[in-house]
Structure formats: structure tokens, C-alpha cells
Design a protein around this motif. Structure first.
Motif, PDB file in Angstrom:
ATOM      1  N   GLN A  68       0.824  -1.200   0.000  1.00  0.00           N
ATOM      2  CA  GLN A  68       0.000   0.000   0.000  1.00  0.00           C
ATOM      3  C   GLN A  68       0.863   1.257   0.000  1.00  0.00           C
ATOM      4  OE1 GLN A  68      -2.614   1.841   3.376  1.00  0.00           O
ATOM      5  NE2 GLN A  68      -3.784   0.176   2.449  1.00  0.00           N
ATOM      6  N   LEU A  69       0.586   2.155  -0.931  1.00  0.00           N
ATOM      7  CA  LEU A  69       1.273   3.437  -1.012  1.00  0.00           C
ATOM      8  C   LEU A  69       0.434   4.520  -0.338  1.00  0.00           C
ATOM      9  CD1 LEU A  69       2.412   3.398  -4.758  1.00  0.00           C
ATOM     10  CD2 LEU A  69       3.831   2.960  -2.743  1.00  0.00           C
ATOM     11  N   PRO A  70       1.075   5.535   0.231  1.00  0.00           N
ATOM     12  CA  PRO A  70       0.327   6.614   0.884  1.00  0.00           C
ATOM     13  C   PRO A  70      -0.104   7.685  -0.101  1.00  0.00           C
ATOM     14  CG  PRO A  70       2.652   6.963   1.225  1.00  0.00           C
ATOM     15  CD  PRO A  70       2.530   5.666   0.452  1.00  0.00           C
ATOM     16  N   CYS A  71      -0.747   7.275  -1.183  1.00  0.00           N
ATOM     17  CA  CYS A  71      -1.140   8.249  -2.208  1.00  0.00           C
ATOM     18  C   CYS A  71      -2.372   7.742  -2.936  1.00  0.00           C
ATOM     19  CB  CYS A  71      -0.006   8.490  -3.203  1.00  0.00           C
ATOM     20  SG  CYS A  71       0.398   7.075  -4.246  1.00  0.00           S
ATOM     21  N   THR A  72      -2.941   8.598  -3.767  1.00  0.00           N
ATOM     22  CA  THR A  72      -4.021   8.175  -4.648  1.00  0.00           C
ATOM     23  C   THR A  72      -3.439   7.386  -5.815  1.00  0.00           C
ATOM     24  OG1 THR A  72      -5.420  10.066  -4.085  1.00  0.00           O
ATOM     25  CG2 THR A  72      -5.849   8.980  -6.188  1.00  0.00           C
ATOM     26  N   VAL A  73      -3.981   6.224  -6.066  1.00  0.00           N
ATOM     27  CA  VAL A  73      -3.606   5.413  -7.224  1.00  0.00           C
ATOM     28  C   VAL A  73      -4.782   5.455  -8.195  1.00  0.00           C
ATOM     29  CG1 VAL A  73      -2.985   3.123  -8.072  1.00  0.00           C
ATOM     30  CG2 VAL A  73      -2.108   3.922  -5.854  1.00  0.00           C
ATOM     31  N   HIS A  74      -4.531   5.932  -9.408  1.00  0.00           N
ATOM     32  CA  HIS A  74      -5.578   6.090 -10.417  1.00  0.00           C
ATOM     33  C   HIS A  74      -5.188   5.272 -11.639  1.00  0.00           C
ATOM     34  CE1 HIS A  74      -8.485   9.106 -12.568  1.00  0.00           C
ATOM     35  NE2 HIS A  74      -8.573   7.891 -13.088  1.00  0.00           N
ATOM     36  N   THR A  75      -5.947   4.218 -11.917  1.00  0.00           N
ATOM     37  CA  THR A  75      -5.680   3.413 -13.103  1.00  0.00           C
ATOM     38  C   THR A  75      -6.477   3.926 -14.289  1.00  0.00           C
ATOM     39  OG1 THR A  75      -7.401   1.789 -12.563  1.00  0.00           O
ATOM     40  CG2 THR A  75      -5.181   1.369 -11.734  1.00  0.00           C
ATOM     41  N   LEU A  76      -5.860   3.837 -15.463  1.00  0.00           N
ATOM     42  CA  LEU A  76      -6.457   4.323 -16.700  1.00  0.00           C
ATOM     43  C   LEU A  76      -6.399   3.189 -17.721  1.00  0.00           C
ATOM     44  CD1 LEU A  76      -4.297   7.487 -16.440  1.00  0.00           C
ATOM     45  CD2 LEU A  76      -6.781   7.604 -16.303  1.00  0.00           C
ATOM     46  N   SER A  77      -7.547   2.727 -18.156  1.00  0.00           N
ATOM     47  CA  SER A  77      -7.597   1.708 -19.202  1.00  0.00           C
ATOM     48  C   SER A  77      -8.343   2.272 -20.398  1.00  0.00           C
ATOM     49  CB  SER A  77      -8.247   0.424 -18.685  1.00  0.00           C
ATOM     50  OG  SER A  77      -9.511   0.694 -18.110  1.00  0.00           O
ATOM     51  N   TRP A  78      -8.241   1.558 -21.539  1.00  0.00           N
ATOM     52  CA  TRP A  78      -8.714   2.091 -22.815  1.00  0.00           C
ATOM     53  C   TRP A  78      -9.624   1.081 -23.494  1.00  0.00           C
ATOM     54  CZ3 TRP A  78      -7.057   7.077 -23.897  1.00  0.00           C
ATOM     55  CH2 TRP A  78      -6.040   7.570 -23.048  1.00  0.00           C
ATOM     56  N   THR A  79     -10.728   1.563 -24.019  1.00  0.00           N
ATOM     57  CA  THR A  79     -11.769   0.681 -24.543  1.00  0.00           C
ATOM     58  C   THR A  79     -11.278  -0.236 -25.653  1.00  0.00           C
ATOM     59  OG1 THR A  79     -12.495   2.436 -26.064  1.00  0.00           O
ATOM     60  CG2 THR A  79     -13.645   2.253 -23.940  1.00  0.00           C
ATOM     61  N   ASP A  80     -10.378   0.263 -26.507  1.00  0.00           N
ATOM     62  CA  ASP A  80      -9.924  -0.501 -27.668  1.00  0.00           C
ATOM     63  C   ASP A  80      -8.468  -0.929 -27.551  1.00  0.00           C
ATOM     64  OD1 ASP A  80     -12.452  -0.131 -28.946  1.00  0.00           O
ATOM     65  OD2 ASP A  80     -11.837   1.904 -29.492  1.00  0.00           O
ATOM     66  N   ASP A  81      -7.980  -1.035 -26.335  1.00  0.00           N
ATOM     67  CA  ASP A  81      -6.594  -1.446 -26.099  1.00  0.00           C
ATOM     68  C   ASP A  81      -6.513  -2.968 -26.155  1.00  0.00           C
ATOM     69  OD1 ASP A  81      -4.017  -1.902 -25.226  1.00  0.00           O
ATOM     70  OD2 ASP A  81      -4.114  -0.435 -23.602  1.00  0.00           O
ATOM     71  N   HIS A  82      -5.793  -3.480 -27.150  1.00  0.00           N
ATOM     72  CA  HIS A  82      -5.662  -4.924 -27.306  1.00  0.00           C
ATOM     73  C   HIS A  82      -4.381  -5.458 -26.671  1.00  0.00           C
ATOM     74  CE1 HIS A  82      -9.171  -4.848 -29.844  1.00  0.00           C
ATOM     75  NE2 HIS A  82      -8.598  -3.971 -30.656  1.00  0.00           N
ATOM     76  N   GLU A  83      -3.552  -4.582 -26.128  1.00  0.00           N
ATOM     77  CA  GLU A  83      -2.335  -5.009 -25.427  1.00  0.00           C
ATOM     78  C   GLU A  83      -2.650  -5.347 -23.972  1.00  0.00           C
ATOM     79  OE1 GLU A  83       0.386  -5.554 -26.963  1.00  0.00           O
ATOM     80  OE2 GLU A  83       0.056  -4.493 -28.844  1.00  0.00           O
ATOM     81  N   ILE A  84      -3.299  -4.434 -23.278  1.00  0.00           N
ATOM     82  CA  ILE A  84      -3.725  -4.643 -21.894  1.00  0.00           C
ATOM     83  C   ILE A  84      -5.215  -4.310 -21.833  1.00  0.00           C
ATOM     84  CG2 ILE A  84      -3.422  -4.015 -19.474  1.00  0.00           C
ATOM     85  CD1 ILE A  84      -0.976  -5.352 -20.555  1.00  0.00           C
ATOM     86  N   ARG A  85      -6.028  -5.342 -21.704  1.00  0.00           N
ATOM     87  CA  ARG A  85      -7.467  -5.125 -21.662  1.00  0.00           C
ATOM     88  C   ARG A  85      -7.873  -4.529 -20.304  1.00  0.00           C
ATOM     89  NH1 ARG A  85      -9.977  -4.036 -25.388  1.00  0.00           N
ATOM     90  NH2 ARG A  85     -11.909  -4.791 -24.435  1.00  0.00           N
ATOM     91  N   PRO A  86      -8.952  -3.761 -20.258  1.00  0.00           N
ATOM     92  CA  PRO A  86      -9.385  -3.161 -18.983  1.00  0.00           C
ATOM     93  C   PRO A  86      -9.529  -4.170 -17.853  1.00  0.00           C
ATOM     94  CG  PRO A  86     -10.599  -2.175 -20.807  1.00  0.00           C
ATOM     95  CD  PRO A  86      -9.792  -3.295 -21.394  1.00  0.00           C
ATOM     96  N   GLU A  87     -10.031  -5.363 -18.157  1.00  0.00           N
ATOM     97  CA  GLU A  87     -10.244  -6.351 -17.094  1.00  0.00           C
ATOM     98  C   GLU A  87      -8.937  -6.927 -16.552  1.00  0.00           C
ATOM     99  OE1 GLU A  87     -10.969  -8.438 -21.125  1.00  0.00           O
ATOM    100  OE2 GLU A  87     -11.468  -6.515 -20.184  1.00  0.00           O
ATOM    101  N   GLN A  88      -7.822  -6.675 -17.242  1.00  0.00           N
ATOM    102  CA  GLN A  88      -6.528  -7.158 -16.763  1.00  0.00           C
ATOM    103  C   GLN A  88      -5.876  -6.188 -15.769  1.00  0.00           C
ATOM    104  OE1 GLN A  88      -5.018  -7.694 -20.897  1.00  0.00           O
ATOM    105  NE2 GLN A  88      -4.478  -9.746 -20.240  1.00  0.00           N
ATOM    106  N   MET A  89      -6.500  -5.066 -15.498  1.00  0.00           N
ATOM    107  CA  MET A  89      -5.905  -4.063 -14.624  1.00  0.00           C
ATOM    108  C   MET A  89      -6.476  -4.105 -13.209  1.00  0.00           C
ATOM    109  SD  MET A  89      -5.250  -0.809 -17.107  1.00  0.00           S
ATOM    110  CE  MET A  89      -4.449   0.053 -15.758  1.00  0.00           C
ATOM    111  N   THR A  90      -7.146  -5.200 -12.883  1.00  0.00           N
ATOM    112  CA  THR A  90      -7.606  -5.356 -11.504  1.00  0.00           C
ATOM    113  C   THR A  90      -6.396  -5.620 -10.606  1.00  0.00           C
ATOM    114  OG1 THR A  90      -7.954  -7.721 -11.854  1.00  0.00           O
ATOM    115  CG2 THR A  90      -9.837  -6.256 -12.219  1.00  0.00           C
ATOM    116  N   GLY A  91      -6.541  -5.335  -9.348  1.00  0.00           N
ATOM    117  CA  GLY A  91      -5.461  -5.591  -8.402  1.00  0.00           C
ATOM    118  C   GLY A  91      -4.765  -4.341  -7.910  1.00  0.00           C
ATOM    119  N   TRP A  92      -4.884  -3.246  -8.653  1.00  0.00           N
ATOM    120  CA  TRP A  92      -4.217  -2.002  -8.251  1.00  0.00           C
ATOM    121  C   TRP A  92      -4.885  -1.362  -7.037  1.00  0.00           C
ATOM    122  CZ3 TRP A  92       0.398  -0.202  -9.396  1.00  0.00           C
ATOM    123  CH2 TRP A  92       1.026  -0.583 -10.587  1.00  0.00           C
TER     124      TRP A  92
END
Length: 264
Positions: free
Chosen positions: A186-210
Motif C-alpha cells: 500500500q502506497l500513501p497516495c491516490t492510485v488512479h488506473t487508466l484503461s482504454w476501450t480498444d486497447d488490445h495489449e492490456i485489456r481493462p479487465e486485466q488491470m484489476t489488483g491495483w
């Protein structure tokens, strides 16, 4: 007060004193700070500060940084004179984990910590390494570098420039392969993840866990329109998301070093 040593070594230009905050941008794998040339000089309250890593562009003769923890140590020292106001890190894909590693090291050492960590198109550190690039052949990586050059709006790259980029890209990918945390920290800051609707490299559902890396109540996530390279244009949706988080009034952060153990 003495001037910071060689400020332009790590930043394309020295930050000004007018903006109340700073947003440091880390480049994508295999390329340098010029990838952010289409970004504005300011987003919300923050001055945009482009970080230049060794081994590329105006630092092409320098050795690669090695591993993300080694890079974090170098960056923490170089940026410390400019961490005198709220600041954040932004990185996309291969540029996101170096920002995380630097934020983690700053917290471990009890130094000024970022108010915001923006992570675009990258899996959480305990779920990686992950990415199509990690298994590509050299010829396929050369094709990717040519595509990146086109996306950045430059001329068709010459073969010698591609080979220079390959040297950096291989080393960047080696650093990515070597980086994995056993569990979230855990970091003492705001963590903001940004995913992209048409991103075929890293899909939005692969960014869980942050969410496990953020202080209580300080996790944000945005799904933005566009593909993997849409961030290069600093589209309005991205700028709005960044500015919105940076203008929030977050809850008081905990002690930066509390509960954080050293990570190799």
C-alpha cells in the motif's frame, strides 16, 4: 542555495515555480521523453515534466538504468529538488512500473511521496510480468518500434535508429521481466488506473489488483475511449481524468514509511 546538478539530464527542461503541483511523465519502453511532445505544458494544477531516461535520445551514450529499483534510486535523487510541492507520476504500459517503483522507494526512505500515481495500461506488480512484447522476436520488436515512430508522428525511422531503439527496448523489457512483487504494497497516495476501450495489449479487465496499492479511499479508475497509443495525443478524456484527480482534496495520507517494507 546551490543549483541542482545537471537538471536537464533527467528532465527535458527545469520545472518552473509558478504551478502549484508537478506531474512527472515516464516514457514507454524503447523510446524517450519526446513521445510526450503532443502533451500540453500544464494539466489542471500541475506543470507537465517530461522525464528522460538514460540510453535514449539526448542521453543515448549513457548506460541503461538496469532494473526498476536501480532506476528508482537514481530518479529519487535526481528529482528530490523538485518534490517541494504536490506531485505525481504518470506512466503508460512499460512506463508505469518505473513510476510505481519510484513512488515505493520514496515512501520506504521517508522522502516526499507522490500525491498521485497514474497507471495506464499496466497490470499490477504482483500479477506480472505480462505483455505481448515480452515474447516477441527481434524482427517483431523492430516492427513495433517502426509503428511507435509512426504513432508519435515522426518520419519513417532509418535502420540505424531502429537498431539504437532495439538496444534500449531489449534492456527495458529485461527490466520488466525481472520485476514482480510477491504481494501488493500500500502506497500513501491516490492510485488512479487508466484503461482504454480498444486497447488490445492490456485489456481493462486485466488491470484489476491495483486497488490494493492505494491508501484507504484513494483508489480511482477510469475507462477512456481509444486504443493502446491514444495517450500519445493527450486526449481530452485523459486530461480531464488527470486534472480531476489532481484537484481533489484527499484525506490526509498516513506516514509514508508506516507499514512499508524494503523491496529489492
Amino acid at each position: 542555495m546551490a543549483e541542482p546538478k545537471r537538471p536537464r539530464k533527467w528532465l527535458l527542461r527545469s520545472p518552473g515555480t509558478e504551478a502549484p503541483a508537478r506531474l512527472f511523465l515516464l516514457p514507454y519502453s524503447g523510446v524517450g521523453a519526446s513521445m510526450y511532445n503532443r502533451w500540453p505544458e500544464r494539466i489542471g494544477p500541475a506543470e507537465v515534466c517530461r522525464i528522460q531516461l538514460p540510453g535514449r535520445e539526448n542521453r543515448v551514450r549513457e548506460e541503461h538504468y538496469g532494473t526498476y529499483p536501480q532506476l528508482a534510486g537514481q530518479l529519487a535523487e535526481a528529482l528530490l529538488p523538485y518534490l517541494d510541492r504536490p506531485f505525481g507520476f504518470f506512466g503508460h504500459c512499460g512506463g508505469a512500473l518505473p513510476g510505481f517503483a519510484t513512488a515505493l522507494l520514496l515512501a520506504e526512505r521517508g522522502l516526499p511521496t507522490p500525491s498521485w500515481l497514474f497507471v495506464s495500461s499496466q497490470v499490477a506488480p504482483h500479477l506480472g510480468p505480462y505483455g505481448r512484447f515480452l515474447s516477441l522476436s527481434d524482427d517483431q520488436l523492430r516492427d513495433e518500434l517502426r509503428q511507435m515512430a509512426r504513432e508519435m508522428g515522426g518520419d519513417e525511422p532509418q535502420p540505424d535508429m531502429i537498431e539504437l531503439g532495439m538496444r534500449v527496448l531489449r534492456a527495458d523489457l529485461a527490466a520488466n521481466r525481472a520485476y514482480r512483487l510477491p504481494a501488493p504494497v500500500q502506497l500513501p497516495c491516490t492510485v488512479h488506473t487508466l484503461s482504454w476501450t480498444d486497447d488490445h495489449e492490456i485489456r481493462p479487465e486485466q488491470m484489476t489488483g491495483w486497488d490494493a496499492y492505494a491508501a484507504p479511499g484513494r483508489f480511482r479508475t477510469s475507462l477512456l475511449p481509444g486504443g493502446h497509443f491514444a495517450f500519445l495525443q493527450a486526449p481530452e478524456a485523459l486530461r480531464t481524468a488527470l486534472a480531476g484527480t489532481m484537484t481533489e482534496q484527499p484525506e490526509a495520507a498516513p506516514n509514508p514509511a508506516a507499514g512499508i517494507e524494503e523491496h529489492a
